[in-house]
Design a protein around this motif. Sequence first.
Motif, PDB file in Angstrom:
ATOM      1  N   VAL A  21       5.282  -2.241 -14.446  1.00 19.84           N
ATOM      2  CA  VAL A  21       4.283  -2.735 -13.498  1.00 19.84           C
ATOM      3  C   VAL A  21       4.801  -3.888 -12.645  1.00 19.84           C
ATOM      4  CG1 VAL A  21       3.215  -4.348 -15.148  1.00 19.84           C
ATOM      5  CG2 VAL A  21       1.864  -3.418 -13.234  1.00 19.84           C
ATOM      6  N   GLY A  22       5.587  -4.779 -13.234  1.00 19.64           N
ATOM      7  CA  GLY A  22       6.099  -5.914 -12.463  1.00 19.64           C
ATOM      8  C   GLY A  22       7.072  -5.515 -11.377  1.00 19.64           C
ATOM      9  N   ALA A  23       7.865  -4.481 -11.636  1.00 18.04           N
ATOM     10  CA  ALA A  23       8.858  -4.039 -10.664  1.00 18.04           C
ATOM     11  C   ALA A  23       8.242  -3.148  -9.585  1.00 18.04           C
ATOM     12  CB  ALA A  23       9.983  -3.284 -11.369  1.00 18.04           C
ATOM     13  N   PHE A  59       4.742  -2.765  -8.843  1.00 16.01           N
ATOM     14  CA  PHE A  59       3.626  -3.414  -8.161  1.00 16.01           C
ATOM     15  C   PHE A  59       3.733  -4.930  -8.311  1.00 16.01           C
ATOM     16  CE2 PHE A  59       1.319   0.574  -9.778  1.00 16.01           C
ATOM     17  CZ  PHE A  59       1.680   1.314  -8.653  1.00 16.01           C
ATOM     18  N   PRO A  60       4.758  -5.552  -7.744  1.00 20.54           N
ATOM     19  CA  PRO A  60       4.978  -6.987  -7.970  1.00 20.54           C
ATOM     20  C   PRO A  60       3.855  -7.875  -7.439  1.00 20.54           C
ATOM     21  CG  PRO A  60       6.400  -6.164  -6.223  1.00 20.54           C
ATOM     22  CD  PRO A  60       5.774  -4.976  -6.860  1.00 20.54           C
ATOM     23  N   ALA A  61       3.182  -7.455  -6.371  1.00 21.14           N
ATOM     24  CA  ALA A  61       2.154  -8.303  -5.775  1.00 21.14           C
ATOM     25  C   ALA A  61       0.791  -8.127  -6.437  1.00 21.14           C
ATOM     26  CB  ALA A  61       2.045  -8.002  -4.276  1.00 21.14           C
ATOM     27  N   ASN A  62       0.439  -6.876  -6.788  1.00 26.68           N
ATOM     28  CA  ASN A  62      -0.910  -6.593  -7.298  1.00 26.68           C
ATOM     29  C   ASN A  62      -0.961  -6.318  -8.791  1.00 26.68           C
ATOM     30  OD1 ASN A  62      -0.692  -5.376  -4.296  1.00 26.68           O
ATOM     31  ND2 ASN A  62      -2.717  -6.260  -4.622  1.00 26.68           N
ATOM     32  N   GLY A  63       0.162  -5.975  -9.386  1.00 27.31           N
ATOM     33  CA  GLY A  63       0.267  -5.851 -10.834  1.00 27.31           C
ATOM     34  C   GLY A  63      -0.710  -4.881 -11.467  1.00 27.31           C
ATOM     35  N   PHE A 117       0.842  -1.198   0.000  1.00 25.81           N
ATOM     36  CA  PHE A 117       0.000   0.000   0.000  1.00 25.81           C
ATOM     37  C   PHE A 117       0.875   1.244   0.000  1.00 25.81           C
ATOM     38  CE2 PHE A 117      -2.203   3.442   2.227  1.00 25.81           C
ATOM     39  CZ  PHE A 117      -3.392   3.521   1.512  1.00 25.81           C
ATOM     40  N   ALA A 118       1.960   1.210   0.811  1.00 25.91           N
ATOM     41  CA  ALA A 118       2.881   2.344   0.873  1.00 25.91           C
ATOM     42  C   ALA A 118       3.541   2.599  -0.470  1.00 25.91           C
ATOM     43  CB  ALA A 118       3.944   2.094   1.944  1.00 25.91           C
ATOM     44  N   VAL A 119       3.857   1.519  -1.202  1.00 26.79           N
ATOM     45  CA  VAL A 119       4.491   1.675  -2.510  1.00 26.79           C
ATOM     46  C   VAL A 119       3.509   2.283  -3.507  1.00 26.79           C
ATOM     47  CG1 VAL A 119       5.473   0.442  -4.484  1.00 26.79           C
ATOM     48  CG2 VAL A 119       6.210  -0.126  -2.171  1.00 26.79           C
ATOM     49  N   PHE A 120       2.229   1.850  -3.481  1.00 26.87           N
ATOM     50  CA  PHE A 120       1.233   2.459  -4.379  1.00 26.87           C
ATOM     51  C   PHE A 120       1.048   3.932  -4.039  1.00 26.87           C
ATOM     52  CE2 PHE A 120      -3.082   3.949  -5.212  1.00 26.87           C
ATOM     53  CZ  PHE A 120      -3.139   3.763  -6.581  1.00 26.87           C
ATOM     54  N   TRP A 121       0.891   4.223  -2.766  1.00 27.65           N
ATOM     55  CA  TRP A 121       0.742   5.620  -2.317  1.00 27.65           C
ATOM     56  C   TRP A 121       1.957   6.434  -2.749  1.00 27.65           C
ATOM     57  CZ3 TRP A 121      -3.297   7.640   0.901  1.00 27.65           C
ATOM     58  CH2 TRP A 121      -3.093   8.936   1.354  1.00 27.65           C
ATOM     59  N   SER A 122       3.130   5.840  -2.578  1.00 26.86           N
ATOM     60  CA  SER A 122       4.373   6.520  -2.938  1.00 26.86           C
ATOM     61  C   SER A 122       4.451   6.784  -4.436  1.00 26.86           C
ATOM     62  CB  SER A 122       5.572   5.673  -2.493  1.00 26.86           C
ATOM     63  OG  SER A 122       6.790   6.269  -2.864  1.00 26.86           O
ATOM     64  N   ALA A 123       4.104   5.771  -5.249  1.00 30.83           N
ATOM     65  CA  ALA A 123       4.141   5.936  -6.700  1.00 30.83           C
ATOM     66  C   ALA A 123       3.136   6.992  -7.151  1.00 30.83           C
ATOM     67  CB  ALA A 123       3.842   4.596  -7.382  1.00 30.83           C
ATOM     68  N   LEU A 124       1.916   6.941  -6.601  1.00 28.33           N
ATOM     69  CA  LEU A 124       0.871   7.899  -6.962  1.00 28.33           C
ATOM     70  C   LEU A 124       1.299   9.325  -6.621  1.00 28.33           C
ATOM     71  CD1 LEU A 124      -2.090   8.589  -7.797  1.00 28.33           C
ATOM     72  CD2 LEU A 124      -2.703   8.243  -5.393  1.00 28.33           C
ATOM     73  N   TYR A 125       1.753   9.530  -5.379  1.00 28.59           N
ATOM     74  CA  TYR A 125       2.070  10.886  -4.949  1.00 28.59           C
ATOM     75  C   TYR A 125       3.420  11.372  -5.458  1.00 28.59           C
ATOM     76  CZ  TYR A 125      -2.179  11.550  -2.376  1.00 28.59           C
ATOM     77  OH  TYR A 125      -3.509  11.730  -2.066  1.00 28.59           O
ATOM     78  N   LEU A 126       4.268  10.446  -5.887  1.00 35.33           N
ATOM     79  CA  LEU A 126       5.472  10.866  -6.608  1.00 35.33           C
ATOM     80  C   LEU A 126       5.081  11.548  -7.907  1.00 35.33           C
ATOM     81  CD1 LEU A 126       8.483  10.958  -7.316  1.00 35.33           C
ATOM     82  CD2 LEU A 126       8.292   8.582  -8.091  1.00 35.33           C
ATOM     83  N   LEU A 127       4.151  10.928  -8.637  1.00 34.11           N
ATOM     84  CA  LEU A 127       3.703  11.501  -9.908  1.00 34.11           C
ATOM     85  C   LEU A 127       2.830  12.737  -9.679  1.00 34.11           C
ATOM     86  CD1 LEU A 127       2.958   8.142 -11.753  1.00 34.11           C
ATOM     87  CD2 LEU A 127       4.855   9.708 -12.168  1.00 34.11           C
ATOM     88  N   ILE A 128       2.038  12.732  -8.618  1.00 36.40           N
ATOM     89  CA  ILE A 128       1.234  13.914  -8.296  1.00 36.40           C
ATOM     90  C   ILE A 128       2.139  15.078  -7.913  1.00 36.40           C
ATOM     91  CG2 ILE A 128      -0.279  14.859  -6.489  1.00 36.40           C
ATOM     92  CD1 ILE A 128      -1.932  12.328  -6.770  1.00 36.40           C
ATOM     93  N   SER A 129       3.206  14.776  -7.188  1.00 37.15           N
ATOM     94  CA  SER A 129       4.164  15.828  -6.852  1.00 37.15           C
ATOM     95  C   SER A 129       4.727  16.445  -8.118  1.00 37.15           C
ATOM     96  CB  SER A 129       5.304  15.254  -6.000  1.00 37.15           C
ATOM     97  OG  SER A 129       4.831  14.832  -4.747  1.00 37.15           O
ATOM     98  N   ALA A 130       5.004  15.608  -9.116  1.00 41.03           N
ATOM     99  CA  ALA A 130       5.493  16.129 -10.393  1.00 41.03           C
ATOM    100  C   ALA A 130       4.445  17.020 -11.046  1.00 41.03           C
ATOM    101  CB  ALA A 130       5.866  14.980 -11.319  1.00 41.03           C
ATOM    102  N   LEU A 131       3.216  16.538 -11.088  1.00 43.51           N
ATOM    103  CA  LEU A 131       2.155  17.284 -11.763  1.00 43.51           C
ATOM    104  C   LEU A 131       1.746  18.533 -10.991  1.00 43.51           C
ATOM    105  CD1 LEU A 131      -0.031  14.288 -12.974  1.00 43.51           C
ATOM    106  CD2 LEU A 131       1.510  15.719 -14.334  1.00 43.51           C
ATOM    107  N   SER A 132       2.132  18.634  -9.714  1.00 46.11           N
ATOM    108  CA  SER A 132       1.851  19.866  -8.974  1.00 46.11           C
ATOM    109  C   SER A 132       2.597  21.044  -9.576  1.00 46.11           C
ATOM    110  CB  SER A 132       2.233  19.710  -7.500  1.00 46.11           C
ATOM    111  OG  SER A 132       3.636  19.616  -7.342  1.00 46.11           O
ATOM    112  N   GLY A 133       3.592  20.762 -10.420  1.00 46.82           N
ATOM    113  CA  GLY A 133       4.260  21.832 -11.153  1.00 46.82           C
ATOM    114  C   GLY A 133       3.294  22.595 -12.044  1.00 46.82           C
ATOM    115  N   VAL A 134       2.227  21.925 -12.508  1.00 46.94           N
ATOM    116  CA  VAL A 134       1.189  22.609 -13.283  1.00 46.94           C
ATOM    117  C   VAL A 134       0.559  23.705 -12.427  1.00 46.94           C
ATOM    118  CG1 VAL A 134      -1.057  22.340 -14.404  1.00 46.94           C
ATOM    119  CG2 VAL A 134       0.707  20.571 -14.695  1.00 46.94           C
TER     120      VAL A 134
END
Length: 419
Positions: free
Chosen positions: A105-107, A109-113, A41-58
């Motif tokens: 996706v495999g690297a 989200f290895p468990a949920n893909g 869950f932490a990895v999904f949250w991290s991946a999502l908010y990593l990209l959201i942090s990038a898009l906050s540049g908009v």
Amino acid sequence: MRRGPNGAVLILAATAIGGGAGYLLQIITGAALGTAAYAPFAVFWSALYLLISALSGVQQEVARATHVLGEGARGASRAPVVRNFAVVAALIIAVLIAGTAWIWVGAVFPANGWSLVLPLVIGLAAYVVVAATAGVLYGLSLWASAAALTIVDGLVRFAIVAVMLSLTTDIAVLAWGVTLPFAITPLILWPFIRRGVVGRFGIDVGPRELSWNVLRTVTAAAATGVMVSGLPLMIQATGDIVSSDAFGSLSYAITLTRAPIVIVVLALQSYLVVVFRTDADAMLGRVVRFAIIVLAGAGLLSVLAWWLGPWALSILFGRADVLSGGTIALLVATAGLVGVLCVTGAATLSRAQHGPFAGGWIVAAVSTIITLLLPLGLHERTILAMVVGPVAGLIVHIVALRRPASVHLGPPAPDDPIS
């Protein structure tokens, strides 16, 4: 929702409510899932908010470029530029993430893909629209409306995920609860904020320059994400995480202990850009004062973390060996450095120094990743990286801020073409 003088108070209050809801949600989720199950869950949250942090540049660039139009020029707004940019950017992001998912996706989200890819795509596309809308609100100093976006987003996410947790611990289901509020929040608020926005603003760049500025700002914001929400993902990708339990414990502590500083200062980014832009002559003095406040807050919180952190984690997880007080205190202290980097970044962006702005964050992110690759223990390499990265970025920003501004910034002149 009219503009008012207490912008910082409103934004900080909104961050306390909306961000507090997200903070509490992390506590509840970690306790409900346990440290090992919390890791994906932490990895999904991290991946999502990593990209959201990038898009906050908009949001940051739209806020910098947005100015109130004179009463006689309301009909000639550049609003279509912002609207069209947001729609096109959202489509590009959706296609890019979905089209490249087979590579990562495999690297990641290895468990949920693939079950996590679609919520990620929908959430990111919707966030582009949120970011553009928020940027206009900040640029117009419509602080109440901007604060409402933060509050509603946080409360809707808390409500959805809390209900889901009472029914399931399936990470794929929880992922939808995390991402859907980005689409729901604008639909709830637009009828209330529309009147204060439509026909009332212009921007100081055309479509091509807006796109170029956003690209550089997004690049810098992506580097910001690496050092903030993306840390669990970067730690996992750069070395031995020892065990899921150890990694989950560290990720949980990073998320909870750094949020009171980093998330608050990040929430003020667009506000600081507008404040620094408005009074350019006093900017350096304000940067120093904000930096002192951030560092003082980090120092105080790190002492509290050293004292109370181990006890709090032992209550949550039912054992006393989660993390030491010294480790937790260092995690908090390093957040102060990132907070100062957010302040200097907002200052460079307010002067339209897009190159140094992006350069500082990129240097910080690259330094963080390189340090994470060192052959050290999990805790040692993580804490060292969290010091080296922001210090390297601060050097770049400080050098840029010591140079005289090369352009005059301000709203378009009354006779300038704005459409």
